[in-house]
Structures are given as structure tokens and as C-alpha cells.
Scaffold this motif. Structure first.
Motif, PDB file in Angstrom:
ATOM      1  N   ARG A  93       0.747   4.215  -2.864  1.00 42.85           N
ATOM      2  CA  ARG A  93       0.559   5.636  -2.554  1.00 42.85           C
ATOM      3  C   ARG A  93       1.707   6.481  -3.091  1.00 42.85           C
ATOM      4  NH1 ARG A  93      -0.704   3.228   2.589  1.00 42.85           N
ATOM      5  NH2 ARG A  93      -2.984   3.100   2.868  1.00 42.85           N
ATOM      6  N   GLN A 116       0.827  -1.203   0.000  1.00 47.64           N
ATOM      7  CA  GLN A 116       0.000   0.000   0.000  1.00 47.64           C
ATOM      8  C   GLN A 116       0.866   1.261   0.000  1.00 47.64           C
ATOM      9  OE1 GLN A 116      -2.792  -0.295   3.223  1.00 47.64           O
ATOM     10  NE2 GLN A 116      -3.522  -2.330   2.587  1.00 47.64           N
ATOM     11  N   ASP A 117       2.000   1.241   0.709  1.00 50.00           N
ATOM     12  CA  ASP A 117       2.909   2.391   0.686  1.00 50.00           C
ATOM     13  C   ASP A 117       3.470   2.611  -0.707  1.00 50.00           C
ATOM     14  OD1 ASP A 117       2.431   2.699   3.368  1.00 50.00           O
ATOM     15  OD2 ASP A 117       4.282   1.711   4.024  1.00 50.00           O
ATOM     16  N   VAL A 175      -6.279   0.572  -1.651  1.00 49.77           N
ATOM     17  CA  VAL A 175      -5.311   1.212  -2.552  1.00 49.77           C
ATOM     18  C   VAL A 175      -5.979   1.958  -3.682  1.00 49.77           C
ATOM     19  CG1 VAL A 175      -3.493  -0.447  -2.050  1.00 49.77           C
ATOM     20  CG2 VAL A 175      -5.117  -0.948  -3.852  1.00 49.77           C
ATOM     21  N   GLY A 216      -7.394   4.837  -5.173  1.00 49.78           N
ATOM     22  CA  GLY A 216      -7.572   6.258  -4.933  1.00 49.78           C
ATOM     23  C   GLY A 216      -8.914   6.742  -5.428  1.00 49.78           C
ATOM     24  N   ASP A 264       0.890   9.385  -5.833  1.00 52.62           N
ATOM     25  CA  ASP A 264       0.926  10.691  -5.164  1.00 52.62           C
ATOM     26  C   ASP A 264       0.987  11.801  -6.211  1.00 52.62           C
ATOM     27  OD1 ASP A 264       1.379  12.940  -3.670  1.00 52.62           O
ATOM     28  OD2 ASP A 264       2.837  11.995  -2.342  1.00 52.62           O
TER      29      ASP A 264
END
Length: 624
Positions: free
Chosen positions: A535, A531-532, A564, A566, A539
């Protein structure tokens, strides 16, 4: 009286502080000591020496039998059920066992080893016996002896080193087996009688066949005579070949009053010929689509097929086979000056393409069944930054008066290649081949698309770097690999996407914001790291961050995709009752429709992302 086998042979206090000689021990006996608090100790089976015994903290001494024991017993108290849970097997067990952990025997204070051993064997044999029918005693016996051929270590400190089982049906089952055997014998007898009856029927059929052949020979002779008479009539009428016009002419000569009927016959014949030709053409198109979808047509074959198709069109459209002024068909890049492809039809209001100098953030058009997402350009105006080394080829000059440059659009496809797609990898490969063929039909659709395919499993694999889709483009097949480190794939995209965009900006006036399609069939191994990574890639501060379309099938449900996504309206999952190949097929439909819409919109100068939800998927939010 039921036999017993005690394992603790002697229990006595330890003579501490006394000048008492050490009691000797036999090789088949292990000595275990216990403190007043119940702590047990075992010195490899040997007793304490005189000095150790004099100052010992141990209070009790146990002698445990560690010799080998062999018993043969009939498990009457533990009947073994067959697969029908009605009949039972009678089991006779030849078992050998010994104490492997004297301390555990003392700790559990086992009074009778036979209860422990037979109880364990009954539990094991019962599980094996349930897999066989009552008339399969021999197979069950062989299977059980194979499964119990290794040593079995019991938690009570006993090791079973031999177990040989002999199985027989019980008295009730024996009667059932005898009845079953008799029924099989009767069946065999009936089959034999049936074979004899069939042979008799074949004998009668052979006689009837001989009679039929004789009759057919007579009828054939009569037909040959009739054909001879017809041939004589044709010879009299003339030697010219009989076509439809000659037949109608001869009919009018013989029956001049049937002119209207003759004209109707001619019209019906022409309609039948046209219908057969149309059916042939439809079948030819289906065969061509099948060959394209299954990668059976090579680039060198395209020109031959094109010439044949043009020849058929000229022969059908131009009277007398005159030459046609059809324009040439360009495969690959469009010819200079060619007009843009027709714009894709979008339900609801369509958003214009943003200005290249200031690309606004992507937007969603509300109030419509499909999601229309505008992807802006990632290139700015003319660049003046020098490029080190040899001069890089710049964008091709556009003729005066031409419309805005359509630019190129990087499209990335990340496909789960973990064990979760083992049941649908062939369907996914077919979907990629179908997308490849669709982008090349018509050929101008694929000019602005730069397609890249990545596989995600233990390690990311770039199957196809960002490249123009052509007939010579080869898509390596997707394969099932171990692992599900999807975080590594998105970390790889953090470097791949900027490098691809910078390379494309050297050759094209406009590079649109990338679009990423992600197919997941199972969860990632490390949810937090994955998930990081997602992102970080999506971003808004990340250069050239893509617009992501998520599709989850199989074990990748809403709980996997929603954290996840967006934009949940660009996330789709398969219902739990949808089988994996069907869900993968629906993903192929979604992918092909969305990419084709992007390609057509790019060619027409009105770029938007239209993702339709196929019947086999549902959208996380909004209508689906």
C-alpha cells in the motif's frame, strides 16, 4: 500363565513423629513419596533421613524397581501385517528396558511393565512392517533394527534401551512365499529355454544371412555391369556434366515431340528447388530463434549473421547477384531520424498518452477483453533546478518538426525466489531469456524500455538494475532461496524506483510512470507487513508510484493476491489444477506480450498497458 513384571515393589505409610530408624534402600530401587493430597516427590531415589521423616509432610512411601530388565518374547498377540495387509510377520523381540522416571511410574500406577513395553513395540513395529512385502522379511528385519537402535523414552516413565527383532512369515505366508519362489524358479527355467531357442534362431538366421549375401553379391555384379554399360553410353554422349538443362536438351534431341513435357519437367524442377530453399530458410529461422532464446548467440556474432542474411536476400531478390541498396540495420539505439515503430494493435478504444505537464491518474478502458491501462509521464516541463557537482548530460536536442519525444518507460519485474518456485525456476529463466530476445527483434522495440529484475525471498536481490536492453545485457539466472519476506522487496522498491526515475530524468525529456510486474508462487511470511509495504508503494501520494500487474501461481491463489491488488482487473491467478511449470510458462507469455506492447506503444507515441489473459490463467475480476 502370562508373566508379569511389577515395577512398584512396595507401598507403605511413612512413620511420622516416631523414633523409627530409616529403612535402608537398595541401589536398584528408587523411593518416591506422596503427600496426602497426592503430590509426589523423588529425592534422586534416596529415602528421607530420620529427621526429615519425623517432620515429613509425606504420608506414603513407594519403592520403584529401576534396575535393567531383559526379555525375549514372541509377539503372538500383536501380529505384524505386511504391505499387502493379508499376510503377517511373526516377530520375536529381544528387548531391554528400565524405569527412567519413577515418579511417572507411581503417578500412573503401572501394574505390569511388560504390557506397556510390548504394546509400544507392537505399535512401532507394525508401522514399519507395513512398508515391506511378505517375501522381504530379511529387509524388513534389517530396517526395523536400524530404526529401533536408539533409546525410546515412553511417556509412562520407561526407557527402552535395546530392541532387536527377528521376523519370519507366518504359516500362511510361508506357503505363499514357497509358491512365489517356485514361480520364480519356473520363470528362470523358462528364460533359459528361451535363450536356447534364441541361439537356435540366430544360427538359422546366420545361414539365411550367408545365402542373402551371396544373392546380393550376384545382384551387385549385375548392377556393376549395368553401370559400366551406362558409363559407356555417357562417354559416347559427351564428357560435360549432367545438369537438368543438359538432360532436357538430350531428351529433346532424342524425342523432339515431347517439348511440352520438357517444359513441364523444367518448371517442376524449379518449384522443387524453391520449396527446398524455403524449407531450409524456415529451419534456419527456427534455429536462430532457439539460439537467441537459449542465450547461445553473442553480440559479436550478430553482425556476421546479419551480413550473411543480407547476402542471401540480395542473391535471391537482385538478378545476377547485383548489389542491393538495402539500408543498414542498427542494433542498440535507433539511427537519427528513424521513424517510430508501428503502433501495437489494441482491441477496443485506446486512450491517448496524457500531457507531460499534468499526468492524469491511470485509467482502465471498460468493455474489452484486454485491460488497457494508460501510464502517464512522471516528468514535468523543463527543469531549472541546478544539479550539484559537474554538469549532468541533458536530454538530446530533437530536430525541428519532429513529433513528441517518446521518452523512456521503467519496467520492473519482481519474481518470487522462495522455495515455492522450486519446481519452475528453469521455466522462469527461459521466460526471461525469451523476453530479452523478443525486445531485440526488431532492435528498435527495446530503445525506450529500462528493465529491472528483482528476486524476492528471505532478502531482496536486484538481479538487473534499471538498464537499456541490449545484446550485451546479461540476465543473472533466478535461483531458489529460503524465506518469503516479500515485504522487504517492496520496501526496497520504495527507494529504488524514485532513485531510478530521478536518474533517468537527467538524461531524457520524458520518463513514463513505472510499470511493475509481480509473480508470486506462495504467501508471504508476514501478511500484514507485506500488505502495508504494497500500500505504501502504490499510494497515489507516493512519488512515481507504479502501476502493478499481479500474477499468482502455485500456492499464491486469489486469497493471496486479492488483498494487495489495487486493480483486480490487473491481477491474475492460475487455477488450482494447473501444474507449476505450466503456470510459469503462461506467466512468461503474459509478461512478454505486455512488455512488447508497451515498447511498441512507447515508440509510436501512443502508450497504453495491454495485459492479455493467457489460457492457463484467470483474471480476478472481469472476463478472463
Amino acid at each position: 500363565m502370562t508373566p508379569t513384571l511389577p515395577l512398584i515393589l512396595l507401598t507403605e505409610p511413612v512413620p511420622r513423629g516416631q523414633l523409627t530408624p530409616v529403612k535402608a534402600s537398595r541401589p536398584s530401587v528408587a523411593v518416591v513419596y506422596a503427600t496426602a493430597g497426592g503430590e509426589l516427590a523423588w529425592f534422586d531415589g534416596r529415602p528421607l533421613s530420620w529427621s526429615q521423616q519425623f517432620f515429613s509432610k509425606y504420608r506414603t512411601r513407594f519403592e520403584v524397581d529401576v534396575s535393567d530388565h531383559r526379555r525375549t518374547a514372541r509377539l503372538a498377540s500383536w501380529p505384524l501385517p505386511s504391505s499387502d495387509q493379508v499376510h503377517r510377520f511373526e516377530a520375536t523381540v529381544d528387548v531391554g528396558f528400565r524405569v527412567s522416571d519413577p515418579v511417572e511410574v507411581v503417578r500412573r500406577n503401572i501394574p505390569d511393565a511388560l504390557v506397556v513395553v510390548y504394546g509400544h513395540l507392537a505399535d512401532v513395529l507394525r508401522r514399519f512392517a507395513r512398508g515391506f512385502a511378505i517375501d522381504e522379511a530379511a529387509r524388513a528385519e534389517a530396517y526395523i533394527n536400524q530404526q529401533t537402535a536408539h533409546e525410546m523414552v515412553l511417556p509412562e516413565g520407561i526407557t527402552i534401551y535395546r530392541c532387536v527383532v527377528e521376523l519370519h512369515p507366518d504359516s500362511a505366508a510361508r506357503g505363499y512365499v514357497e509358491s512365489l519362489t517356485k514361480a520364480r524358479r519356473d520363470l528362470h527355467l523358462g528364460t533359459t529355454q528361451h535363450t536356447a531357442a534364441v541361439a537356435e534362431a540366430r544360427h538359422l538366421s546366420t545361414i539365411a544371412d550367408m545365402e542373402l549375401r551371396a544373392r546380393l553379391a550376384r545382384e551387385q555384379a549385375e548392377q556393376e555391369a549395368a553401370l559400366a554399360r551406362e558409363a559407356e553410353r555417357r562417354r559416347v554422349l559427351g564428357t560435360a556434366p549432367f545438369d537438368i538443362d543438359r538432360l532436357i536438351s538430350q531428351h529433346l534431341v532424342m524425342h523432339p515431340e515431347d517439348t511440352a513435357q520438357a517444359i513441364e519437367m523444367r518448371s517442376s524442377w524449379e518449384l522443387a528447388v524453391a520449396g527446398r530453399q524455403e524449407l531450409f530458410d524456415e529451419r534456419s529461422v527456427e534455429v536462430f530463434k532457439f539460439m537467441v532464446a537459449n542465450d547461445l548467440i553473442q553480440p559479436a556474432d550478430v553482425e556476421v549473421i546479419r551480413q550473411q542474411a543480407l547476402h542471401r536476400v540480395q542473391g535471391a531478390a537482385v538478378p545476377g547477384g547485383a548489389s542491393s541498396a538495402l539500408p543498414p540495420v542498427h542494433w542498440g539505439s535507433p539511427a537519427a531520424g528513424a521513424g517510430p515503430a508501428p503502433a501495437a494493435l489494441v482491441q477496443g478504444p485506446a486512450l491517448p498518452v496524457p500531457d507531460q505537464a499534468a499526468p492524469p491518474p491511470d485509467r482502465i478502458v471498460p468493455g474489452q477483453v484486454q485491460a488497457a491501462v494508460v501510464t502517464g509521464s512522471v516528468s514535468g516541463g523543463p527543469r531549472t533546478t541546478p544539479v550539484p557537482g559537474p554538469a549532468a548530460p541533458g536530454p538530446a536536442p530533437r530536430p525541428a518538426g519532429a513529433g513528441p519525444a517518446p521518452g523512456v518507460l521503467p519496467v520492473y519485474l519482481v519474481v518470487d525466489e522462495s522455495m515455492a518456485v522450486a519446481g519452475c525456476v528453469d521455466v522462469l529463466n527461459s521466460a526471461l531469456r525469451s523476453l530479452h530476445a523478443a525486445l531485440l527483434t526488431p532492435p528498435a522495440v527495446s530503445d525506450g524500455i529500462r528493465l529491472s529484475v528483482l528476486g524476492s525471498a528471505g532478502e531482496p536481490v536486484v538481479h538487473l538494475p534499471a538498464a537499456e536492453v541490449e545484446w550485451g545485457t546479461r540476465l543473472p539466472p533466478l535461483t531458489v532461496r529460503g524465506g518469503a519476506r516479500h515485504d522487504l522487496t517492496f520496501e526496497r522498491l520504495l527507494t529504488v524506483i524514485p532513485a531510478d526515475v530521478e536518474r533517468l530524468k537527467l538524461r531524457h525529456e520524458s520518463v513514463r510512470r513505472p510499470v511493475l510486474f509481480v509473480l508470486l508462487a506462495g504467501p508471504a511470511e508476514d501478511d500484514r507487513r507485506w500488505q502495508d509495504a504494497v500500500r505504501a508503494l502504490t499510494d497515489p501520494g507516493t512519488p512515481y508510484h507504479p502501476t502493478v500487474v499481479w500474477v499468482g501461481i502455485g500456492k499464491a491463489d486469489g486469497g493471496t493476491v486479492r488483498p494487495v491488488a489495487g486493480r483486480p482487473e490487473l491481477a491474475f491467478v492460475a487455477p488450482s489444477d494447473t501444474d507449476l511449470p505450466q503456470a510459469a510458462e503462461q506467466f512468461g507469455v503474459l509478461l512478454q506480450n505486455a512488455v512488447l506492447h508497451l515498447a511498441r506503444g512507447l515508440a509510436s507515441g501512443r502508450l497504453d498497458l495491454l495485459v492479455e489473459c493467457p489460457p492457463g490463467l484467470r483474471r480476478l475480476v472481469g472476463p478472463g
